[in-house]
Motif scaffolding. Structure first.
Motif, short mmCIF file in Angstrom:
data_model
loop_
_atom_site.label_atom_id
_atom_site.label_comp_id
_atom_site.label_asym_id
_atom_site.label_seq_id
_atom_site.Cartn_x
_atom_site.Cartn_y
_atom_site.Cartn_z
N GLY A 20 -1.38 1.11 5.63
CA GLY A 20 -0.76 1.63 6.85
C GLY A 20 -1.67 2.36 7.83
N SER A 21 -1.01 2.73 8.91
CA SER A 21 -1.63 3.39 10.06
C SER A 21 -1.91 4.87 9.78
N ILE A 22 -2.81 5.45 10.54
CA ILE A 22 -2.98 6.91 10.49
C ILE A 22 -1.67 7.55 10.94
N SER A 88 -3.38 -1.20 11.98
CA SER A 88 -4.18 -0.13 12.58
C SER A 88 -5.23 0.38 11.59
N LEU A 89 -5.15 1.64 11.13
CA LEU A 89 -6.13 2.09 10.12
C LEU A 89 -6.08 1.17 8.89
N GLY A 90 -4.88 0.69 8.57
CA GLY A 90 -4.75 -0.24 7.44
C GLY A 90 -5.48 -1.55 7.71
N GLY A 91 -5.45 -2.00 8.95
CA GLY A 91 -6.19 -3.21 9.32
C GLY A 91 -7.69 -2.99 9.23
N MET A 92 -8.12 -1.79 9.60
CA MET A 92 -9.57 -1.46 9.49
C MET A 92 -9.97 -1.46 8.02
N THR A 93 -9.10 -0.88 7.18
CA THR A 93 -9.35 -0.87 5.72
C THR A 93 -9.44 -2.32 5.21
N MET A 116 -13.54 -1.49 16.48
CA MET A 116 -14.30 -0.35 17.05
C MET A 116 -13.34 0.36 18.01
N LEU A 117 -12.93 1.58 17.66
CA LEU A 117 -11.87 2.22 18.43
C LEU A 117 -12.27 3.61 18.89
N GLY A 118 -12.86 3.70 20.04
CA GLY A 118 -13.05 5.01 20.66
C GLY A 118 -14.32 5.76 20.30
N THR A 122 -13.94 10.79 20.44
CA THR A 122 -12.49 10.63 20.59
C THR A 122 -11.75 11.10 19.35
N TRP A 123 -12.25 10.72 18.19
CA TRP A 123 -11.53 11.01 16.96
C TRP A 123 -11.78 12.44 16.49
N ALA A 124 -12.91 13.01 16.88
CA ALA A 124 -13.13 14.45 16.60
C ALA A 124 -12.13 15.27 17.42
N GLN A 125 -11.84 14.82 18.65
CA GLN A 125 -10.85 15.54 19.47
C GLN A 125 -9.46 15.42 18.86
N ARG A 126 -9.14 14.23 18.32
CA ARG A 126 -7.82 14.05 17.70
C ARG A 126 -7.70 14.94 16.46
N ALA A 127 -8.78 15.01 15.67
CA ALA A 127 -8.75 15.86 14.48
C ALA A 127 -8.57 17.32 14.89
N ALA A 141 2.53 13.09 20.69
CA ALA A 141 1.65 12.19 21.45
C ALA A 141 1.68 10.76 20.90
N SER A 142 1.81 10.63 19.58
CA SER A 142 1.71 9.29 18.99
C SER A 142 2.94 8.43 19.23
N ILE A 143 4.10 9.05 19.26
CA ILE A 143 5.33 8.25 19.23
C ILE A 143 5.41 7.28 20.42
N GLY A 144 4.87 7.71 21.55
CA GLY A 144 4.87 6.85 22.74
C GLY A 144 3.81 5.75 22.69
N ARG A 145 2.86 5.86 21.74
CA ARG A 145 1.92 4.75 21.52
C ARG A 145 2.49 3.80 20.47
N TRP A 146 3.27 4.36 19.55
CA TRP A 146 3.77 3.55 18.44
C TRP A 146 4.88 2.59 18.88
N ALA A 180 -12.82 8.67 9.56
CA ALA A 180 -13.07 7.28 9.14
C ALA A 180 -13.02 6.34 10.34
N ILE A 181 -12.05 6.58 11.25
CA ILE A 181 -11.94 5.71 12.43
C ILE A 181 -13.10 5.98 13.39
N GLY A 182 -13.41 7.26 13.60
CA GLY A 182 -14.51 7.61 14.53
C GLY A 182 -15.85 7.06 14.07
N ALA A 233 4.86 -2.44 20.67
CA ALA A 233 3.76 -1.50 20.89
C ALA A 233 2.93 -1.44 19.60
N HIS A 234 2.50 -0.22 19.18
CA HIS A 234 1.53 -0.17 18.08
C HIS A 234 2.15 -0.44 16.71
N LEU A 235 3.33 0.12 16.44
CA LEU A 235 3.96 -0.17 15.14
C LEU A 235 4.83 -1.42 15.29
O1 LIG Z 1 -3.41 6.66 18.09
C1 LIG Z 1 -2.55 6.21 17.33
O2 LIG Z 1 -1.67 6.89 16.84
C2 LIG Z 1 -2.65 4.77 16.99
C3 LIG Z 1 -3.60 4.53 15.90
C4 LIG Z 1 -4.93 4.32 15.99
C5 LIG Z 1 -5.47 4.09 14.66
C6 LIG Z 1 -4.26 4.16 13.85
O3 LIG Z 1 -4.17 4.01 12.62
O4 LIG Z 1 -3.18 4.43 14.62
#
Ligand SMILES: O=C(O)CC1=CCC(=O)O1
Length: 256
Positions: A20-22, A88-93, A116-118, A122-127, A141-146, A180-182, A233-235
């Motif tokens: 699955g996704s992050i 998403s993260l699961g696809g990267m895995t 390659m995503l960002g 980018t991912w340090a900011q998300r963390a 923030a995520s729900i509108g991307r999902w 892991a994504i960054g 969308a994403h999900l």
């Molecule tokens: O940003 C999100 O929530 C979408 C996403 C990027 C990688 C992932 O697993 O989810």
């Protein structure tokens, strides 16, 4: 790391691992379980490190560690080769496994994902958002991307459940997977993937739009096919469950 998992379906069926996704847990795959088990597959879904009931790692993690968790899970289940479906993260895995553990794979389905995503910043900011503002802010923030706005308006209760899924994820678990994504750049290694591969993108995915992500993967993986699902969308596996599941089953059958 030993991950939390659920295995369902006939014990002698070919194994399909769902990754699955992050910000999610293994319940994100609920729409796919009955159709896959009814088609004769043994479905194994699991929680990524620091998500759901899988322990939070002591430090930021790498894609190699997330991929290694799947290989360890297959060892523990005594499964030599599996289909791996990741979103998403699961696809990267899943791509990491395709590049580094090809002998463990029957086929790959790469949903709403990227090679390659960002990048690290980018991912340090998300963390940092997860740590400083908390996981409710991340979920807001995520729900509108999902999901598309139309799906959110039509499914308010399910939207609350998916928001809660992310809000309940431990901040340190989420931050570990951000690293892991960054730290990921799989683009140059994609031509090494030999497993039969289907790439599925959501036409309305703002996180990994087909043009810069799914298409890049499908163009680089030998023999891969790209399917773009409308009004997703994403999900996408949740928003358009029938289309995603039909595509997945068709691909698994073609890889038999
Ligand atoms: O940003 C999100 O929530 C979408 C996403 C990027 C990688 C992932 O697993 O989810």
């Amino acid at each position: 790391m030993k991950v939390n998992y659920v295995a369902e379906g006939p014990a002698d069926g070919e194994v399909v691992v769902l990754s699955g996704s992050i910000g999610s847990n293994l319940s994100m795959w609920a729409p796919q379980v009955a159709p896959l088990t009814e088609a004769g597959y043994r479905v194994v879904r699991y929680d990524q490190r620091g998500h759901g009931r899988t322990p939070v790692p002591p430090a930021p993690c790498s894609l190699a560690e997330l991929g290694g968790d799947v290989a360890e899970l297959l060892d523990d289940l005594d499964v030599r080769r599996a289909h791996v479906v990741g979103l998403s993260l699961g696809g990267m895995t899943a791509m990491w496994l395709g590049i580094n553990r090809p002998e463990r794979l029957r086929s790959l389905v790469l949903c709403c994902t990227s090679a390659m995503l960002g990048g690290p910043e980018t991912w340090a900011q998300r963390a940092e958002l997860a740590r400083s503002k908390g996981m409710t802010a991340v979920a807001d923030a995520s729900i509108g991307r999902w999901f598309t706005a139309g799906w959110l308006a039509a499914n308010p209760e399910a939207a609350r459940e998916y928001h809660h899924m992310t809000a309940a994820t431990p901040a340190e678990g989420y931050a570990a997977c951000c690293a892991a994504i960054g730290g990921m750049d799989l683009v140059a290694d994609l031509p090494r993937i030999a497993a039969p591969t289907l790439v599925i993108s959501g036409a309305d995915d703002p996180a990994t739009p087909p043009e810069g992500h799914g298409k890049v993967i499908a163009d680089a993986v030998p023999g891969a096919r790209l399917a773009i699902v409308e009004q997703a969308a994403h999900l996408g596996n949740v928003e358009q469950p029938k289309q995603f599941t039909d595509l997945i089953v068709e691909h698994l059958e073609s890889a038999r």
